[in-house]
Design an enzyme around this catalytic site. Sequence first.
Site, PDB file in Angstrom:
ATOM      1  N   HIS A 157      40.732 -83.210 -23.873  1.00 46.69           N
ATOM      2  CA  HIS A 157      40.731 -83.043 -25.323  1.00 46.69           C
ATOM      3  C   HIS A 157      39.431 -83.598 -25.865  1.00 46.69           C
ATOM      4  O   HIS A 157      39.028 -84.703 -25.508  1.00 46.69           O
ATOM      5  CB  HIS A 157      41.906 -83.801 -25.948  1.00 46.69           C
ATOM      6  CG  HIS A 157      43.224 -83.182 -25.675  1.00 46.69           C
ATOM      7  ND1 HIS A 157      43.613 -81.991 -26.244  1.00 46.69           N
ATOM      8  CD2 HIS A 157      44.247 -83.553 -24.875  1.00 46.69           C
ATOM      9  CE1 HIS A 157      44.822 -81.670 -25.817  1.00 46.69           C
ATOM     10  NE2 HIS A 157      45.232 -82.596 -24.979  1.00 46.69           N
ATOM     11  N   ILE A 182      32.590 -83.878  -2.778  1.00 47.61           N
ATOM     12  CA  ILE A 182      33.250 -83.632  -4.058  1.00 47.61           C
ATOM     13  C   ILE A 182      33.874 -84.933  -4.538  1.00 47.61           C
ATOM     14  O   ILE A 182      34.571 -85.604  -3.782  1.00 47.61           O
ATOM     15  CB  ILE A 182      34.370 -82.564  -3.926  1.00 47.61           C
ATOM     16  CG1 ILE A 182      33.822 -81.275  -3.359  1.00 47.61           C
ATOM     17  CG2 ILE A 182      35.015 -82.299  -5.270  1.00 47.61           C
ATOM     18  CD1 ILE A 182      34.890 -80.237  -3.140  1.00 47.61           C
ATOM     19  N   ASP A 232      34.927 -81.849   1.195  1.00 47.94           N
ATOM     20  CA  ASP A 232      35.540 -82.933   0.419  1.00 47.94           C
ATOM     21  C   ASP A 232      34.639 -84.150   0.306  1.00 47.94           C
ATOM     22  O   ASP A 232      34.691 -84.878  -0.681  1.00 47.94           O
ATOM     23  CB  ASP A 232      36.861 -83.370   1.074  1.00 47.94           C
ATOM     24  CG  ASP A 232      38.014 -82.571   0.541  1.00 47.94           C
ATOM     25  OD1 ASP A 232      38.828 -82.088   1.353  1.00 47.94           O
ATOM     26  OD2 ASP A 232      38.108 -82.428  -0.687  1.00 47.94           O
ATOM     27  N   GLU A 278      42.034 -83.931  -1.613  1.00 47.18           N
ATOM     28  CA  GLU A 278      41.695 -85.360  -1.608  1.00 47.18           C
ATOM     29  C   GLU A 278      41.227 -85.737  -3.003  1.00 47.18           C
ATOM     30  O   GLU A 278      40.174 -85.291  -3.439  1.00 47.18           O
ATOM     31  CB  GLU A 278      40.601 -85.637  -0.575  1.00 47.18           C
ATOM     32  CG  GLU A 278      41.127 -85.616   0.845  1.00 47.18           C
ATOM     33  CD  GLU A 278      40.082 -85.985   1.877  1.00 47.18           C
ATOM     34  OE1 GLU A 278      39.075 -86.613   1.496  1.00 47.18           O
ATOM     35  OE2 GLU A 278      40.276 -85.652   3.047  1.00 47.18           O
ATOM     36  N   CYS A 311      37.929 -78.570 -26.782  1.00 45.87           N
ATOM     37  CA  CYS A 311      37.676 -78.108 -28.145  1.00 45.87           C
ATOM     38  C   CYS A 311      36.280 -78.574 -28.555  1.00 45.87           C
ATOM     39  O   CYS A 311      35.885 -79.690 -28.224  1.00 45.87           O
ATOM     40  CB  CYS A 311      38.681 -78.724 -29.118  1.00 45.87           C
ATOM     41  SG  CYS A 311      40.377 -78.336 -28.686  1.00 45.87           S
TER      42      CYS A 311
END
Lengths: 301, 554
Positions: free
Chosen positions: A136, A54, A51, A90, A178
């Site tokens: 998106h 990350i 963690d 986390e 997309c």
Amino acid sequence: DLNDKAGQFFNSGHTNNWAVLVCTSRFWFNYRHVANTLSVYRSVKRLGIPDSRIVLMLADDMACNHRNPKPATVFSHKNMELNVYGDDVEVDYRGYEVTVENFLRVLTGRLPASTPRSKRLLSDDRSNILIYLTGHGGNGFLKFQDSEEISNVELADAFEQMWQKRRYNELLFIIDTCQGASMYERFYSPNLMALASSQVGEDSLSHQPDLAIGVHLMDRYTFYLLEFLEDIHPSSTTNMNQLFKVCPKSQCVSTPGHRTDLFLRDPGRVLITDFFGSVRKVEITMETINLSSPMEPLPER
Amino acid sequence: CARAPMYDFQEELVIRPLHSGDIYASFQFRTVWDADFMGDQKVSHYRLFPKSLGQVITKFSVRELHISFTQGYWRTMQWGQPYLPSPPGAELWVWFQDTVTDVDGTWKELTNVLSGIFCASLNFIDSTNTVQPSASFKPLGIGNVTDHSFLRYATLPREIVCTENLTPWKKLLPCGSKAGLSVLLKSEKLFHSTFHSQAVHVRPVCQDPQCRTTSMELRQTLNVVFDLHTSGQGKREWSLFKMFSRTLTEACPLASSSKVYVDVTDNPQVRPFELSPATPLLTQAVVLGDRRTYSVYDLTQQASFGSSRSLNMLLRWKAADGEMLRPLLHSERYVAGYGLQAGEIHTLIYNHHPYRAFPVLLLSAVPWYLRLYIHTLTVSSKGKDNRPSYIHYQPSKDRERPHLLEMLLQLPPNSVTEVTVEFERALLKWTEYTPDPNHGFYVGSSVISALVPSVVAMDTNSTLDRPLFSSFFPCKEEASYFMRVYTEPLLVNLPTPDFSMPYNVICLTCTVVAVGYGSLYNLLTRTFQVDEPSPGLAKRIANVIRRFRGVPLL
């Protein structure tokens, strides 16, 4: 043969692994983007990245959302088979903190002095970084939180800043939106490899809805990516060419794309665990060391 | 030779069935550490006290720290009073030591560090939502501080609480989530509840009645209310397994005491439920002004676990409950008015004591974008004007400071006191809106602090060995106990612009300019020439033949 093995041992020049996983969508009907990001998070943790290495950014909370019929869970498969949220998660940036500015600051390291360590990308020139974006998007941009966007030019410039400041050794960029391929068109820094879920002009489609939860659970590309990664374990020797084959047009409906011209090594020799896992290099020796032999006495203090 | 600092760790769980059929479970984990944080000696060896918190306390010269994360709202009228009250969202209040020179700068750094430790967006705490209460938040530990410039209080009513906040909270415990009472803390059950609140409280305490030595106390508390219908499937029968999907198998080996208390006060003569496995240990404790009886399970004794080596308490109801004792102090708050320009905030405070009046302190921190008109502030009880004996008001400054209103009100017995103030909504700059502005903007809960008259005599000796849930708030007098009540947070809509307007305006302007200017330019500069119409087919063939012959065309 020994030379070959030695060559393989010192193949990639990285010593540590980092991952920056970003979900950019807000609102309950974008549940699948959070599930995408959490499934990559889960795979990356399972393969060894801790963690502290990350940086997880989720733009909205789906697990404890009041519309979630099963609180504290985020599912990736229908019929609630796999809870990708888990019990040990986390999240470093959440809610309104996930903005274009914060994302670029994390990448380039230009954060205010009081930012805690868990919110920083403390990579060096020997770090392999995995960057995963989902949300998106359109031709040349990615939408953050329904109110702002990041363009492919900004992203390319951010990576160039990272290269100039020696903040990465090799970087793998995966995007599931997309027209995702438009986001890597403008890259110009060395040692970048990019994958996208769809070409310019195509939409990335979602996978399957769950009737109990009422939303689509995952996007197709990340669903098949997760299935592919579930077969990877820390000592597997699968290489990147297999990753490029994930989700062909028959399964994904869109055409996934990839870009390797800026990458110096041959993708066929790059292991999946070079980016998705944190594999410690262990050297096995065949000779024995005699521990019972008499030791030299230390000089008197 | 310095004495090694002594540690003490206690854990406890209190289960209290509520009259509405729900069940209330309150966990407390208390670590007491003999180290002197306020002295010169640098603390570097940590055993049971978590290192991350210890370093934060030393670096930022924190005297007392109270942080809570709550999901849901505590319904006082249905559930009674909680052992540890907390407002919805996140609440943080800190007393700094008097050696700190720049309190605001230290506060900002502290909130950033805590946001990293607890995975919460506490970095949104800044000067626009921080206040310095002058009377409501006295230190809960030792210390006779009067300088309120070292106190900071902030709430984030919008903060979400989920597993990512529980994970680092569990990691602060000495036994983690591996042994003792913390094995019950599974997020899938805890967040599927009506009310969930986890908190961390750090304060200095006395070790002996004369207070010659002080030590640092860390209390981690978790309160959860499980609903009869969602978690209980409608059946009024509760067990540890039904609530937490786990049972207890052992005490935390590092704990000096590990106990489970079940509230079995007989009401009125016959206990409405049956508790199994039976335990001979019964204890009485005075908490929230009432003497209650508890069945105690001592997890440090192997006999508590029985032959199956696991402890699962089962409560089965036989008869209906009697009447619930009405809580003495209760409050509500709401916004009145219509439209997006003005409104009124009404705060109602109920005193249900039949004959005693008592004073309460009301603290309201209202964001700057609701402009309060303090000249319209009215306080009335039973229809008559009720003048507060102490008012502390700090007006807001746009984009810098919120409103702070603190009042000392005397509540007449058996009455409702209504505090009303009018406000006007401000128009924010378009970059100041959140990504979802139509959801509304939150106003943090008001805090009502009071010394409520107690039915039984309270125990003022703080160093006696008492259950943790009865010793949280310090008790200075016998006839009353301290209580804090939080109102609901408010959700107000501010006038929201249409964010697609810049795009619309650009399109419209460009179209108007193109069509208008283009047409005008054409009219002014275009010249017309007469053009012969193209001849028919026969004529064109004739012209071609004529060109061959060298004869002039038609």
